[in-house]
Design a protein around this motif. Structure first.
Motif, short mmCIF file in Angstrom:
data_model
loop_
_atom_site.label_atom_id
_atom_site.label_comp_id
_atom_site.label_asym_id
_atom_site.label_seq_id
_atom_site.Cartn_x
_atom_site.Cartn_y
_atom_site.Cartn_z
N GLY A 39 8.75 33.30 91.84
CA GLY A 39 9.25 32.35 92.82
C GLY A 39 9.66 31.00 92.27
O GLY A 39 9.98 30.09 93.03
N LYS A 40 9.65 30.86 90.94
CA LYS A 40 9.99 29.58 90.33
C LYS A 40 11.16 29.75 89.36
O LYS A 40 11.45 30.86 88.90
CB LYS A 40 8.78 29.00 89.60
CG LYS A 40 7.63 28.63 90.52
CD LYS A 40 6.56 27.87 89.75
CE LYS A 40 5.44 27.43 90.67
NZ LYS A 40 4.39 26.66 89.95
N ASP A 41 11.79 28.63 89.04
CA ASP A 41 12.87 28.65 88.06
C ASP A 41 12.29 28.81 86.66
O ASP A 41 11.13 28.48 86.39
CB ASP A 41 13.66 27.34 88.12
CG ASP A 41 14.44 27.19 89.42
OD1 ASP A 41 14.71 26.05 89.81
OD2 ASP A 41 14.77 28.24 90.03
N ARG A 42 13.14 29.30 85.78
CA ARG A 42 12.73 29.38 84.37
C ARG A 42 12.58 27.98 83.82
O ARG A 42 13.39 27.10 84.09
CB ARG A 42 13.78 30.16 83.58
CG ARG A 42 13.42 30.43 82.15
CD ARG A 42 14.32 31.50 81.55
NE ARG A 42 15.72 31.19 81.67
CZ ARG A 42 16.71 32.05 81.40
NH1 ARG A 42 16.41 33.27 81.02
NH2 ARG A 42 17.97 31.68 81.52
N GLU A 43 11.51 27.78 83.02
CA GLU A 43 11.25 26.44 82.49
C GLU A 43 11.00 26.48 80.99
O GLU A 43 10.50 27.47 80.44
CB GLU A 43 10.05 25.80 83.19
CG GLU A 43 8.74 26.48 82.96
CD GLU A 43 7.56 25.69 83.55
OE1 GLU A 43 7.78 24.63 84.15
OE2 GLU A 43 6.41 26.15 83.37
N PHE A 44 11.35 25.39 80.36
CA PHE A 44 11.15 25.22 78.92
C PHE A 44 9.68 25.11 78.59
O PHE A 44 8.91 24.46 79.32
CB PHE A 44 11.89 23.95 78.47
CG PHE A 44 11.61 23.54 77.06
CD1 PHE A 44 10.68 22.54 76.79
CD2 PHE A 44 12.27 24.14 76.01
CE1 PHE A 44 10.42 22.14 75.50
CE2 PHE A 44 12.02 23.75 74.70
CZ PHE A 44 11.09 22.75 74.44
N VAL A 45 9.27 25.73 77.50
CA VAL A 45 7.88 25.65 77.04
C VAL A 45 7.81 24.92 75.69
O VAL A 45 7.11 23.92 75.56
CB VAL A 45 7.26 27.04 76.90
CG1 VAL A 45 5.85 26.95 76.30
CG2 VAL A 45 7.23 27.75 78.25
N ALA A 46 8.53 25.43 74.70
CA ALA A 46 8.49 24.84 73.36
C ALA A 46 9.69 25.32 72.56
O ALA A 46 10.27 26.36 72.87
CB ALA A 46 7.20 25.22 72.64
N ALA A 47 10.06 24.55 71.54
CA ALA A 47 11.19 24.91 70.69
C ALA A 47 10.97 24.44 69.28
O ALA A 47 10.22 23.49 69.02
CB ALA A 47 12.49 24.32 71.24
N ILE A 48 11.66 25.11 68.36
CA ILE A 48 11.66 24.71 66.96
C ILE A 48 13.11 24.73 66.50
O ILE A 48 13.83 25.69 66.73
CB ILE A 48 10.74 25.62 66.12
CG1 ILE A 48 10.61 25.11 64.70
CG2 ILE A 48 11.21 27.08 66.14
CD1 ILE A 48 9.41 25.74 63.96
N LYS A 49 13.51 23.63 65.87
CA LYS A 49 14.93 23.43 65.62
C LYS A 49 15.36 24.01 64.26
O LYS A 49 14.56 24.16 63.34
CB LYS A 49 15.25 21.93 65.66
CG LYS A 49 16.67 21.63 66.05
CD LYS A 49 16.82 20.18 66.44
CE LYS A 49 18.26 19.86 66.79
NZ LYS A 49 19.16 20.05 65.68
#
Length: 123
Positions: A39-49
């Motif tokens: 029921g929620k939008d997809r959300e950012f958790v973590a990233a590595i560049k």
């Protein structure tokens, strides 16, 4: 083009830990974890560049989750500690080229996605 396969999801009690992995078929991409709860939008958790290894975290997971990548740059991991009920979601691995820092949190920056792995935090 790169293919991504996640693994490591499961059921864990609050306060517990899980480690997610994402195997990529090639290197040279910025990579990230996103999640989507029912029921929620997809959300950012973590990233590595890429290039380099700068890491970025959502405020909700900062201090509890650690994103990392192996020396071959083809396996992405997410160590999740002190899990909370609110962490329950399907977790997706994503990869993209030319991702700029100001857009690292945006799912549109990533062209390639894994199939997702379920993480359930429940007592």
């Amino acid at each position: 083009q790169v293919q991504l396969v996640e693994s490591g999801g499961g059921l864990v009690q609050p306060g517990g830990s899980l480690r997610l992995s994402c195997a990529a078929t090639s290197s040279g991409y910025s990579m990230a974890w996103f999640r989507q709860a029912p029921g929620k939008d997809r959300e950012f958790v973590a990233a590595i560049k890429w290039p380099g290894s700068s890491t970025y975290y959502a405020d909700s997971v900062k201090g509890r989750f650690i994103i990392s990548r192996d020396s071959a740059k083809t396996t992405l991991s997410l160590q999740m500690n002190n899990l909370e009920f609110e962490d329950t979601a399907v977790y997706y691995c994503a990869a993209g080229r030319g991702v700029i820092t100001s857009s690292i949190w945006t799912d549109r920056s990533y062209a390639y996605w894994g199939q997702g792995t379920q993480v359930t935090v429940s007592s």
